[in-house]
Design a protein around this motif. Structure first.
Motif, PDB file in Angstrom:
ATOM      1  N   ALA A  12       0.987  -1.025   0.180  1.00 50.38           N
ATOM      2  CA  ALA A  12      -0.076   0.034   0.056  1.00 50.38           C
ATOM      3  C   ALA A  12       0.848   1.421  -0.097  1.00 50.38           C
ATOM      4  N   SER A  13       1.959   1.266   0.737  1.00 48.08           N
ATOM      5  CA  SER A  13       3.047   2.641   0.922  1.00 48.08           C
ATOM      6  C   SER A  13       3.534   2.689  -0.529  1.00 48.08           C
ATOM      7  N   VAL A  14       4.022   1.632  -1.108  1.00 51.56           N
ATOM      8  CA  VAL A  14       4.697   1.512  -2.405  1.00 51.56           C
ATOM      9  C   VAL A  14       3.719   2.262  -3.396  1.00 51.56           C
ATOM     10  N   ASP A  32      -1.853   6.199 -13.763  1.00 52.67           N
ATOM     11  CA  ASP A  32      -2.728   5.693 -12.571  1.00 52.67           C
ATOM     12  C   ASP A  32      -1.968   4.474 -12.036  1.00 52.67           C
ATOM     13  N   ALA A  33      -1.543   4.675 -10.790  1.00 54.69           N
ATOM     14  CA  ALA A  33      -0.627   3.834  -9.995  1.00 54.69           C
ATOM     15  C   ALA A  33      -1.158   2.550  -9.704  1.00 54.69           C
ATOM     16  N   GLY A  34      -2.307   2.055 -10.229  1.00 50.04           N
ATOM     17  CA  GLY A  34      -2.904   0.713 -10.304  1.00 50.04           C
ATOM     18  C   GLY A  34      -2.931   0.332  -9.005  1.00 50.04           C
ATOM     19  N   THR A  35      -2.752  -1.094  -8.640  1.00 51.96           N
ATOM     20  CA  THR A  35      -2.784  -1.781  -7.458  1.00 51.96           C
ATOM     21  C   THR A  35      -1.489  -2.373  -7.190  1.00 51.96           C
ATOM     22  N   TRP A  36      -1.340  -2.731  -5.838  1.00 49.52           N
ATOM     23  CA  TRP A  36      -0.327  -3.784  -5.517  1.00 49.52           C
ATOM     24  C   TRP A  36       0.093  -4.786  -6.361  1.00 49.52           C
ATOM     25  N   GLU A  37      -1.200  -5.587  -6.433  1.00 48.71           N
ATOM     26  CA  GLU A  37      -0.983  -6.729  -7.413  1.00 48.71           C
ATOM     27  C   GLU A  37      -0.337  -6.423  -8.899  1.00 48.71           C
ATOM     28  N   SER A  38      -1.003  -5.279  -9.429  1.00 55.90           N
ATOM     29  CA  SER A  38      -0.267  -4.794 -10.967  1.00 55.90           C
ATOM     30  C   SER A  38       0.871  -4.590 -10.793  1.00 55.90           C
ATOM     31  N   TRP A  39       1.457  -3.625  -9.603  1.00 55.70           N
ATOM     32  CA  TRP A  39       2.822  -3.388  -9.319  1.00 55.70           C
ATOM     33  C   TRP A  39       3.726  -4.354  -9.326  1.00 55.70           C
ATOM     34  N   SER A  40       3.271  -5.581  -8.386  1.00 52.23           N
ATOM     35  CA  SER A  40       4.063  -6.590  -8.336  1.00 52.23           C
ATOM     36  C   SER A  40       4.269  -7.327  -9.624  1.00 52.23           C
ATOM     37  N   ALA A  41       3.172  -7.405 -10.194  1.00 49.11           N
ATOM     38  CA  ALA A  41       3.145  -8.348 -11.296  1.00 49.11           C
ATOM     39  C   ALA A  41       4.256  -7.836 -12.495  1.00 49.11           C
ATOM     40  N   GLY A  42       4.299  -6.329 -12.406  1.00 46.47           N
ATOM     41  CA  GLY A  42       5.332  -5.672 -13.392  1.00 46.47           C
ATOM     42  C   GLY A  42       6.784  -5.623 -13.090  1.00 46.47           C
ATOM     43  N   HIS A  43       7.099  -6.171 -12.166  1.00 48.79           N
ATOM     44  CA  HIS A  43       8.487  -6.041 -11.377  1.00 48.79           C
ATOM     45  C   HIS A  43       9.120  -7.316 -11.195  1.00 48.79           C
ATOM     46  N   LEU A  44      10.080  -7.601 -11.149  1.00 52.76           N
ATOM     47  CA  LEU A  44      10.957  -8.540 -10.782  1.00 52.76           C
ATOM     48  C   LEU A  44      10.742  -8.832  -9.393  1.00 52.76           C
ATOM     49  N   ASN A  45      11.000 -10.241  -8.886  1.00 57.21           N
ATOM     50  CA  ASN A  45      10.674 -10.714  -7.468  1.00 57.21           C
ATOM     51  C   ASN A  45      12.017 -10.179  -6.866  1.00 57.21           C
ATOM     52  N   GLU A  46      12.902 -10.061  -7.487  1.00 61.73           N
ATOM     53  CA  GLU A  46      14.366  -9.786  -6.901  1.00 61.73           C
ATOM     54  C   GLU A  46      14.626  -8.001  -7.018  1.00 61.73           C
TER      55      GLU A  46
END
Length: 169
Positions: A12-14, A32-46
């Motif tokens: 939520a903070s990110v 649009d910043a989107g959601t945490w789920e969309s942010w996470s899907a668009g970034h590497l886990n590392e």
């Protein structure tokens, strides 16, 4: 300030910091910043990092996105670094970017890329201080859909940092 690995609890903070960064009109084409789920899907886990103030509040973040799913590009990533506007000018961007560079090299990433609007001179200067070079300008890459430059075609400066330790023979 403390820089640590990002967790799902930071989501939520990110997203909030990302949304506040969008308001400047000089951060991204995305409106649009989107959601945490969309942010996470668009970034590497590392290499997901957050900067926290002395009370543990997330005040900045850094992450990587892949540039291609082709195996020859597995060591190339695009960076994102955002700092809460209330904390600008305190060296957090530099600390986050330096930590992101170190983390990426531990993961075997040899090349980092950044796309920055030419008007964002502070960001370009920061990248240069940490070893990025300007390799080109993408002219009229996208049209802004919001903010003070709405409906204007924007250039993007392409910056790259090639590791001096990873992928070097």
């Amino acid at each position: 300030m403390n820089i640590r690995a990002m967790t799902d609890d930071d989501g939520a903070s990110v997203v909030d910091i990302y949304a506040r960064g969008l308001l400047s009109g000089n951060a991204t084409f995305q409106d649009d910043a989107g959601t945490w789920e969309s942010w996470s899907a668009g970034h590497l886990n590392e290499c997901r990092l957050v900067a926290c103030d002395d009370d543990g509040r997330v005040v900045g973040w850094a992450g990587l996105s892949g540039v291609s799913n082709r195996c020859v590009y597995r060591g190339v990533a695009e960076i994102s670094v955002y700092v809460d506007p209330d904390f600008h000018g305190q060296g957090l961007g530099k600390a986050l970017l330096a930590a992101l560079i170190a983390a990426s090299e531990k993961e075997g990433i040899w090349s980092l890329e950044a796309g920055v609007f030419p008007e964002n001179e502070a960001s370009i200067a920061l990248h240069h201080r940490l070893g990025f070079e300007t390799v080109g300008r993408k002219r009229g890459l996208g049209r802004m859909s919001y903010g003070p430059m709405k409906d204007q075609w924007r250039d993007v400066m392409l910056l790259q940092r090639r590791s001096t330790t990873v992928g070097v023979e």
